[in-house]
Design a protein around this motif. Structure first.
Motif, short mmCIF file in Angstrom:
data_model
loop_
_atom_site.label_atom_id
_atom_site.label_comp_id
_atom_site.label_asym_id
_atom_site.label_seq_id
_atom_site.Cartn_x
_atom_site.Cartn_y
_atom_site.Cartn_z
N THR A 141 -27.89 21.07 37.41
CA THR A 141 -27.72 19.79 37.30
C THR A 141 -26.67 20.45 36.37
O THR A 141 -25.25 20.30 36.61
CB THR A 141 -28.37 19.28 37.21
OG1 THR A 141 -29.05 18.65 38.25
CG2 THR A 141 -27.40 17.53 36.75
N ASP A 148 -28.68 15.85 31.93
CA ASP A 148 -29.56 15.05 32.30
C ASP A 148 -30.91 15.57 32.29
O ASP A 148 -31.09 16.34 33.10
CB ASP A 148 -28.85 14.49 34.01
CG ASP A 148 -30.38 13.58 34.03
OD1 ASP A 148 -30.67 13.19 33.41
OD2 ASP A 148 -30.41 13.47 35.98
N ALA A 151 -32.61 14.86 35.08
CA ALA A 151 -32.76 15.83 36.68
C ALA A 151 -33.93 17.10 37.53
O ALA A 151 -34.37 17.39 36.01
CB ALA A 151 -32.06 16.54 36.60
#
Length: 344
Positions: A141, A148, A151
């Motif tokens: 990610t 994030d 994630a």
């Protein structure tokens, strides 16, 4: 004087950058000396032709064979001829060594049972922790441009989870000591060892595989491959596992049914898997592994848990020393498998 012939059927360390180079056999020539005719199996385009007719021609007259992936068969032993005294496996696993056949023929058999304990345990721990901490989705990610922290989902606190070890030999015990330090509880299933042994490693033995599977959050396989353990983990076993559990295999590919594992992952019977070993060796050669390879909850590596420069060097030297000693009619005991032949 007739030369002492030793044939290495498929040594991986002679293939570098896709090319075969016999000049890399420096350790073997140093240990065995100039009196030994050192031969290597047939090869083409950076791959050994382990099942070719040329293999049978190459091993003819050998006194000792050293195998890596090559399966020991009656045809191979017959091709070597009457001078053959035994076979050495350059590795830990013995499923391709065919110990019953060697014993029947009165030939000795050896393997190198402990040269890569540190590497395999470190690799097992790496796979387990990568799954527990959701490192792969985080890596993908963030590299893909998105920051994030969630994630891959929020991980669990490992100290509140249970590690289950199937098979408590050299590597299983080292995993208990190394990876077990992260988990709150360590369970062991091995019908061949007493329950008190596990307690010496701050673990607890259980009586059945099903109990271990149902209670563990991370199940690691470290048992040998034989008629009993082939497809040890199938659909029934995977259904016993927790939906938040991981399966890890750095032992032998045939311990796990790939179709059942793919189904378990896709239907959410388990949370993920860390796999280093497959059957066939390259999982891309069998479409049954495709769902496992493509699943986002898996971490996979190319059968390299054993690998390090130190481990490879140790294995090569120890195998060469085994061959040297047997040529000199000495009988090393470490790694000896066909004991009936030890007196010959």
């Amino acid at each position: 004087m007739t030369a002492r012939i030793v044939t290495y059927t498929d040594p991986p360390w002679l293939i570098e950058d896709g090319k075969f180079d016999s000049g890399l056999a420096t350790v073997e020539r140093e240990v065995l000396g100039a009196d030994v005719d050192l031969r290597f199996g047939p090869h083409a385009e950076g791959r050994y032709q382990i099942t070719s007719p040329q293999m049978f021609e190459q091993v003819s007259g050998s006194e000792i064979l050293v195998v890596y992936r090559r399966q020991v068969t009656a045809e191979l032993l017959d091709a070597a001829g009457p001078r053959l005294r035994g076979v050495v496996r350059q590795g830990v696993g013995i499923d391709n060594l065919n110990v019953p056949l060697l014993t029947e023929r009165g030939l000795f058999g050896y393997h190198v049972p402990d040269y890569c304990v540190d590497e395999v345990t470190a690799h097992t721990a790496s796979l387990a922790l990568a799954l527990e901490r959701r490192l792969i989705p985080q890596h993908q990610t963030l590299k893909g441009g998105t920051f994030d922290i969630y994630a891959g989902g929020a991980p669990y606190r490992i100290s509140r989870r249970t590690l289950g070890i199937v098979g408590f030999g050299r590597i299983g015990r080292a995993v208990a000591a190394k990876l077990g330090a992260f988990y709150g509880e360590v369970l062991v299933y091995d019908p061949h060892v007493g329950r008190d042994l596990a307690e010496g490693y701050r673990a607890k033995a259980v009586d059945t595989l099903q109990e271990l599977l149902s209670r563990s959050h991370a199940v690691v396989l470290h048992c040998p491959l034989d008629e009993v353990t082939e497809r040890l983990i199938g659909a029934d076993e995977l259904r016993c596992m927790r939906p938040d559990a991981y399966l890890l295999n750095t032992a032998r590919g045939k311990l796990v049914d790939p179709v059942a594992l793919g189904t378990a992952l896709n239907e959410g019977w388990i949370a993920g898997a860390g796999i280093d070993v497959f059957h066939p060796e390259n999982p891309h050669d069998d479409p049954e592994w495709k769902p496992v390879l493509e699943h986002p909850g898996t971490v996979v590596t190319s059968h390299r848990a054993f690998l390090s420069e130190d481990a490879e060097g140790s294995s090569r030297r120890r195998v060469a020393e085994l061959v040297r000693d047997r040529l000199a009619h000495r009988v090393p005991t470490v790694g000896l498998l066909s004991e009936e032949a030890a007196r010959t």
